[in-house]
Design a protein around this motif. Structure first.
Motif, PDB file in Angstrom:
ATOM      1  N   VAL A 298       0.861  -1.179   0.000  1.00 52.56           N
ATOM      2  CA  VAL A 298       0.000   0.000   0.000  1.00 52.56           C
ATOM      3  C   VAL A 298       0.897   1.227   0.000  1.00 52.56           C
ATOM      4  N   ARG A 299       0.732   2.084  -1.006  1.00 55.77           N
ATOM      5  CA  ARG A 299       1.487   3.343  -1.073  1.00 55.77           C
ATOM      6  C   ARG A 299       0.536   4.478  -0.712  1.00 55.77           C
ATOM      7  N   ALA A 300       0.823   5.154   0.413  1.00 58.54           N
ATOM      8  CA  ALA A 300      -0.078   6.178   0.930  1.00 58.54           C
ATOM      9  C   ALA A 300      -0.141   7.379   0.006  1.00 58.54           C
ATOM     10  N   GLY A 301      -1.352   7.923  -0.135  1.00 62.27           N
ATOM     11  CA  GLY A 301      -1.550   9.123  -0.932  1.00 62.27           C
ATOM     12  C   GLY A 301      -1.375  10.377  -0.096  1.00 62.27           C
ATOM     13  N   ALA A 302      -2.144  11.385  -0.402  1.00 60.82           N
ATOM     14  CA  ALA A 302      -2.033  12.671   0.295  1.00 60.82           C
ATOM     15  C   ALA A 302      -2.511  12.552   1.725  1.00 60.82           C
TER      16      ALA A 302
END
Length: 535
Positions: free
Chosen positions: A344-348
């Motif tokens: 999971v690559r975190a967004g803003a």
């Protein structure tokens, strides 16, 4: 500590016994002398307790004799991962105590069966080639009932055993042998040796005693096992923070307990969903951070359709077996027993919901918030991997196949299905309910087989699972998979759904199980035995 009694055989093939089994003898001897579940009956650790109400409130007056315990916040606390126990010098030697314990979850105080007084139990981390040695202490009170004539009636909820789900290990002796029966008041040794080439990934353990497994798993008797070393040479994965998320369905009766099958069987029985024994915990991330989530669906009954608001889910492994390429998914469907390893690559910066979305498996799967992901702080420049190493298991070619067979799942139900009592339903494989004294499939060691699993049940999907050897799914509902997937559990759709897989029966002889991992169905007879033999 009492010494373990002579090993109790559930299947004659496990010990070579031909006459009355020790389990039957014990059942007949206990009779009406079995103690009822009462304060103090499970040992000194339970000498002081009361009956919790569904609201969690108890009499705290000075004369009540009850020591108040700390109330855990109902929701939104930081995600807490289970205690970890690691192997050293090729061995993980530990104990697991099974007993009743109080648990606060979602604002409710429960009194249920647990490992080590917690749910989930401790995470066990081992390496290929290691030996897992466990002393299992069954500190539950004596059973209140005898063995029924029909063993597909749930029964004797305090007998237990131990299953290393997904392990490629011996199913015999004191290894991953689910034919063993571990009675209350005794301790038992378990020793599981992993092959040097065992696949690395996310696995788990749970009880598998026919008659009681469903009650115990729904109470929270589950725990993760990690076979270490997967993706160690992929820098983007090695750099990612690892999280363990064990998903469960929380269910209980008016007393905050799980003591009858009626508590589990209605399809609307689940009260809410949990992660690591918490209701809607918070997972902290920084913008741009990549985390690796090991997700285990330890639910006793239902599929869960996972969705992380405004984020993609990058799948890198299923059922403890590495993929050869990242699968980017908006949503991931995970059945009971299955595992999915995600990046999971975190967004803003912001707060995002990890939800179980609506899914029709013949009845509605439970839905709602599983967790909140709170993204904040200084951004991180982390990348997703552009490639993965080749998968650890080789594709099974047409030329390898030595035999083919078909297995059919079916069920019966009353006309007014939703209102029916569980005893009006029947669950079958090849038209039969489970019989531990019958061998349903005999397979020569070294065989490579292609199986077709058919579901003729009109109302429900089922989840096919087999012990000891993983399988490669090649076709689903008539459609050939572009990239076959290695699994140990797979959903078989209702109304004629069909899954075709291939499997190599290597390394280990003995008797083990195939069954539906919707545990209500397994407990009511949807299970068969498999015997791999040396010619």
């Amino acid at each position: 500590m009492q010494q373990a009694p002579q090993e109790i055989a559930v299947h004659p093939a496990a010990t070579g016994t031909k006459s009355l089994s020790r389990r039957q003898l014990i059942d007949r001897c206990i009779g009406v002398g079995a103690l009822l579940l009462a304060p103090g009956s499970a040992g000194a650790g339970h000498a002081m307790h009361g009956a919790p109400g569904a609201s969690g409130h108890m009499d705290m007056s000075p004369t009540s004799g009850v020591v108040p315990d700390a109330v855990v916040p109902a929701t939104d606390q930081a995600l807490v991962e289970p205690e970890t126990r690691r192997s050293a010098d090729g061995m993980l030697s530990t104990t697991l105590r099974v007993g009743y314990a109080y648990r606060w979850i979602g604002g409710v105080r429960l009194y249920v069966r647990c490992y080590e007084g917690a749910s989930p139990g401790p995470t066990l981390r081992v390496k290929p080639g290691d030996t897992l040695r466990i002393r299992l202490i069954n500190d539950l009170p004596p059973n209140r009932d005898r063995l029924p004539a029909d063993i597909s009636q749930p029964h004797q909820f305090n007998n237990t055993n131990f299953h290393f789900h997904g392990a490629h290990a011996s199913p015999s002796g004191i290894a991953d042998n689910v034919m063993r029966s571990m009675a209350p008041g005794h301790s038992y040794d378990i020793e599981i040796k992993l092959p040097e080439d065992h696949t690395r990934g996310t696995y788990w353990y749970h009880p598998h005693h026919h008659g009681s497994a469903d009650i115990q798993m729904s109470s929270g008797m589950v725990g993760a096992i990690v076979v270490e070393g997967d993706f160690a040479d992929v820098p983007e994965i090695a750099a990612a923070r690892e999280r363990l998320l064990i998903l469960t369905q929380v269910v209980f009766d008016a007393s905050g307990m799980v003591e009858a099958f009626e508590t589990l069987f209605p399809e609307t029985a689940t009260r809410f969903l949990a992660v690591n024994g918490q209701r809607r915990p918070t997972i902290a991330m920084r913008p741009g951070e990549v985390q690796r989530w090991r997700i285990l669906n330890a639910a006793y009954q239902d599929d869960l359709l996972l969705d992380l608001e405004k984020h993609d889910l990058q799948v890198i492994a299923y059922d403890g077996i590495q993929l050869g390429a990242v699968q980017a998914r908006k949503r991931v469907l995970i059945a009971p027993g299955q595992r999915a390893d995600l990046l999971v690559r975190a967004g803003a910066a912001g707060t995002y919901a990890l939800n179980a979305m609506p899914y029709d498996q013949g009845h509605p799967s439970p839905v709602g918030a599983l967790a909140r992901v709170v993204v904040s702080g200084t951004p991180m420049a982390m990348a997703l991997p552009s490639a993965l190493p080749p998968p650890p298991l080789e594709t099974i070619r047409d030329s390898e196949i030595t035999n083919r067979r078909t297995v059919t799942f079916s069920a019966t139900a009353p006309e007014a299905d939703a209102a029916g009592h569980w005893q009006e339903f029947g669950f079958f494989i090849d038209g039969k309910t489970f019989d531990p004294n019958r061998v349903d499939h005999r397979i020569k060691l070294g065989a490579v087989e292609e199986w077709t699993i058919v579901n003729t049940h009109e109302h429900d999907d089922h989840v096919f699972h087999i012990h000891t050897n993983p399988f490669q799914v090649v076709r689903v509902n008539g459609e050939t998979l572009a990239v076959p997937e290695w699994r140990d559990s797979v959903i078989v759709d209702r109304k004629g759904g069909e899954v075709v897989f291939r499997s190599r029966f290597l390394d280990f002889t003995g008797v083990f199980m195939l069954h539906c991992h919707m545990m209500n169905h397994e407990e009511m007879g949807m299970m068969q035995t498999v015997e791999v033999y040396q010619p």
